[in-house]
Design a protein around this motif. Sequence first.
Motif, PDB file in Angstrom:
ATOM      1  N   ALA A 104       0.828  -1.210   0.000  1.00  0.00           N
ATOM      2  CA  ALA A 104       0.000   0.000   0.000  1.00  0.00           C
ATOM      3  C   ALA A 104       0.860   1.256   0.000  1.00  0.00           C
ATOM      4  CB  ALA A 104      -0.937  -0.008   1.209  1.00  0.00           C
ATOM      5  N   SER A 134     -11.320  12.989   0.318  1.00  0.00           N
ATOM      6  CA  SER A 134     -10.583  12.179   1.298  1.00  0.00           C
ATOM      7  C   SER A 134     -11.133  12.391   2.705  1.00  0.00           C
ATOM      8  CB  SER A 134      -9.098  12.534   1.258  1.00  0.00           C
ATOM      9  OG  SER A 134      -8.573  12.335  -0.041  1.00  0.00           O
ATOM     10  N   THR A 141     -14.807   5.971   7.075  1.00  0.00           N
ATOM     11  CA  THR A 141     -13.866   4.944   7.517  1.00  0.00           C
ATOM     12  C   THR A 141     -13.808   4.867   9.041  1.00  0.00           C
ATOM     13  OG1 THR A 141     -12.531   5.285   5.530  1.00  0.00           O
ATOM     14  CG2 THR A 141     -11.457   4.188   7.388  1.00  0.00           C
ATOM     15  N   ASP A 170      -5.428   2.150   3.216  1.00  0.00           N
ATOM     16  CA  ASP A 170      -6.384   2.262   2.106  1.00  0.00           C
ATOM     17  C   ASP A 170      -6.859   3.707   1.953  1.00  0.00           C
ATOM     18  OD1 ASP A 170      -6.321  -0.350   1.274  1.00  0.00           O
ATOM     19  OD2 ASP A 170      -7.964  -1.000   2.563  1.00  0.00           O
ATOM     20  N   VAL A 173      -4.210   5.554   0.093  1.00  0.00           N
ATOM     21  CA  VAL A 173      -4.265   5.249  -1.336  1.00  0.00           C
ATOM     22  C   VAL A 173      -5.434   5.967  -1.989  1.00  0.00           C
ATOM     23  CG1 VAL A 173      -4.632   3.405  -3.021  1.00  0.00           C
ATOM     24  CG2 VAL A 173      -3.106   3.029  -1.080  1.00  0.00           C
ATOM     25  N   LEU A 174      -6.591   5.987  -1.313  1.00  0.00           N
ATOM     26  CA  LEU A 174      -7.755   6.687  -1.859  1.00  0.00           C
ATOM     27  C   LEU A 174      -7.472   8.180  -1.998  1.00  0.00           C
ATOM     28  CD1 LEU A 174     -10.721   6.767  -2.747  1.00  0.00           C
ATOM     29  CD2 LEU A 174     -11.348   7.013  -0.323  1.00  0.00           C
ATOM     30  N   LEU A 199      -9.251   1.055  -7.799  1.00  0.00           N
ATOM     31  CA  LEU A 199     -10.589   1.020  -7.208  1.00  0.00           C
ATOM     32  C   LEU A 199     -11.008  -0.396  -6.829  1.00  0.00           C
ATOM     33  CD1 LEU A 199     -12.600   3.606  -9.350  1.00  0.00           C
ATOM     34  CD2 LEU A 199     -11.830   3.826  -6.985  1.00  0.00           C
ATOM     35  N   LEU A 202      -9.401  -1.231  -3.579  1.00  0.00           N
ATOM     36  CA  LEU A 202     -10.029  -0.595  -2.423  1.00  0.00           C
ATOM     37  C   LEU A 202     -11.359  -1.260  -2.081  1.00  0.00           C
ATOM     38  CD1 LEU A 202      -9.254   3.147  -3.235  1.00  0.00           C
ATOM     39  CD2 LEU A 202      -8.094   1.664  -1.596  1.00  0.00           C
ATOM     40  N   ASP A 205     -10.598  -4.521  -0.386  1.00  0.00           N
ATOM     41  CA  ASP A 205     -10.099  -4.311   0.977  1.00  0.00           C
ATOM     42  C   ASP A 205     -11.227  -3.946   1.937  1.00  0.00           C
ATOM     43  OD1 ASP A 205      -7.584  -4.893   0.149  1.00  0.00           O
ATOM     44  OD2 ASP A 205      -6.798  -2.856   0.270  1.00  0.00           O
ATOM     45  N   VAL A 206     -12.133  -3.059   1.476  1.00  0.00           N
ATOM     46  CA  VAL A 206     -13.261  -2.670   2.332  1.00  0.00           C
ATOM     47  C   VAL A 206     -14.163  -3.879   2.588  1.00  0.00           C
ATOM     48  CG1 VAL A 206     -15.354  -1.263   2.452  1.00  0.00           C
ATOM     49  CG2 VAL A 206     -13.213  -0.252   1.658  1.00  0.00           C
TER      50      VAL A 206
END
Length: 491
Positions: A104, A134, A141, A170, A173-174, A199, A202, A205-206
């Motif tokens: 990451a 973000s 998040t 993450d 990265v986003l 994408l 992500l 990962d979520v």
Amino acid sequence: MGRWRRPAAWQVYLALCAVASGVYYAFPYELVQSVVVGVLGMSAAAAIVVGVKVNKPAVRWPWYLLAAARACFALAEVVYWLQHISAGGDVFPGYADWLYLAFAAMLAVAVVGLVRARRPGRDMPGLIDALVLSTGAALLTWVFLLVPYVRAEDLSPLGRAVSLAYPISDLLVLAVLSRLVTGRGDRPPAYWLFVGSVLTLLVADVGYALLELSIGYTAGNIIDLGWLAMQALGGAAALHPSVATLSSRSAPVAAGAPAPRRRVLMLAAASLTAPAVLAIEWLRGMPIDVPIIVAGSTILFLLVIARMDGLLRQLAGALRAVERQASTDQLTGLANRRRFHDRWAATLTGSTGPTALLYLDLDGFKPVNDTYGHEAGDAVLVEVATRINAAVRRGDVVARLGGDEFAVILPETDDALAGTVAERILTSLAEPFDALSHPVHVGASIGVITTAPHANPDTELRRADQAMYTAKNSGRNRVHHSFPIASVGTR
């Protein structure tokens, strides 16, 4: 029938990755799946290296870092499967976790490199937009991914730190991906392949994090398809010929260029995340995280204010540019006819003393156009404007009325001073002009009038025009003064 076209390398690679993904799910054995994810990951790294060698993007180091990141992710997958097989279940935290987090970090740095390659200068609107997106994502998040780990009582300190590091990485990265998406630049097919790659990572990962917090994750889950797609799309992006454009410097964009409507909608949605988080915590009966919500709301508010300030500055600049274009002669940069009439009327209305007006018409200009062309004529007109400006005072208004006609408004000026200025202009214009390397001589006939305060602008302008024609009819290249006719009373 049309001629069969040989598929491109990136298309072949995607097809092979699709076959590998099919094998992954068709043979749900741990050994088979571990081999598939390892081979697919290393193939993505190799595809990126080959793509860079063949397509030669302008800036290459981010792509090589992406290749290293893909290899690191593939190694992490293999280590994870080996740990899972040997231990009969998940090992957390383990060596694979450190490799995932290193992946990451490398991915984020590589995306920053692509952003800098595409837009090396300042792009504050894009940066603010990325920060808004973000911040909104960070609030969500916090509620769904961070709070459960923060409040979990069955985690060791190291396990809690690693658990929190995943969603935070993450989020990082986003954030850099948002900077890439909101920045200016071309969006070739390689761009969409690369964005799709990040994408899908992500999303996977979520999904993994949510499963771990609910029913638990099992190897071979459907969300694994996101990680497989991440590798496939990343390799295809580098193999696509348009990757050279993706990492090239973008052309400058006008400061007033509007944001696309879809981005405005995304920013609006991100700005509403703070009240959304408050509502979610209230509906779920969770403790209200007042400091987090207040901090997020404050940051979003300040970012929106900064964005609005930038938009207002852009609008003001655009309006000034439009105003300049509407009131300025495009060739010479002098006031145009419209601005001249406005200033002439305003000067007569607001003056407390005499106002002089010089009305000029060039002599011998038409032969320049006829002999050397309009480009040479334009060069002479630009030089005429420069010489007139140099001969007048600061605050005097010099205008081009059209063609080879000029006018000079001299506020608070009597006839004697106006005559001095007119003679100075006449002397300046007597010097030869350079009409595209052809020396030419151009003179001027100048009509001079002096008006009293609150005189009729149209009447006085006609008088100046007549004075100019009198100078021209009297032999040209001279100055003629016109005086108002004194009123004669009757007994």
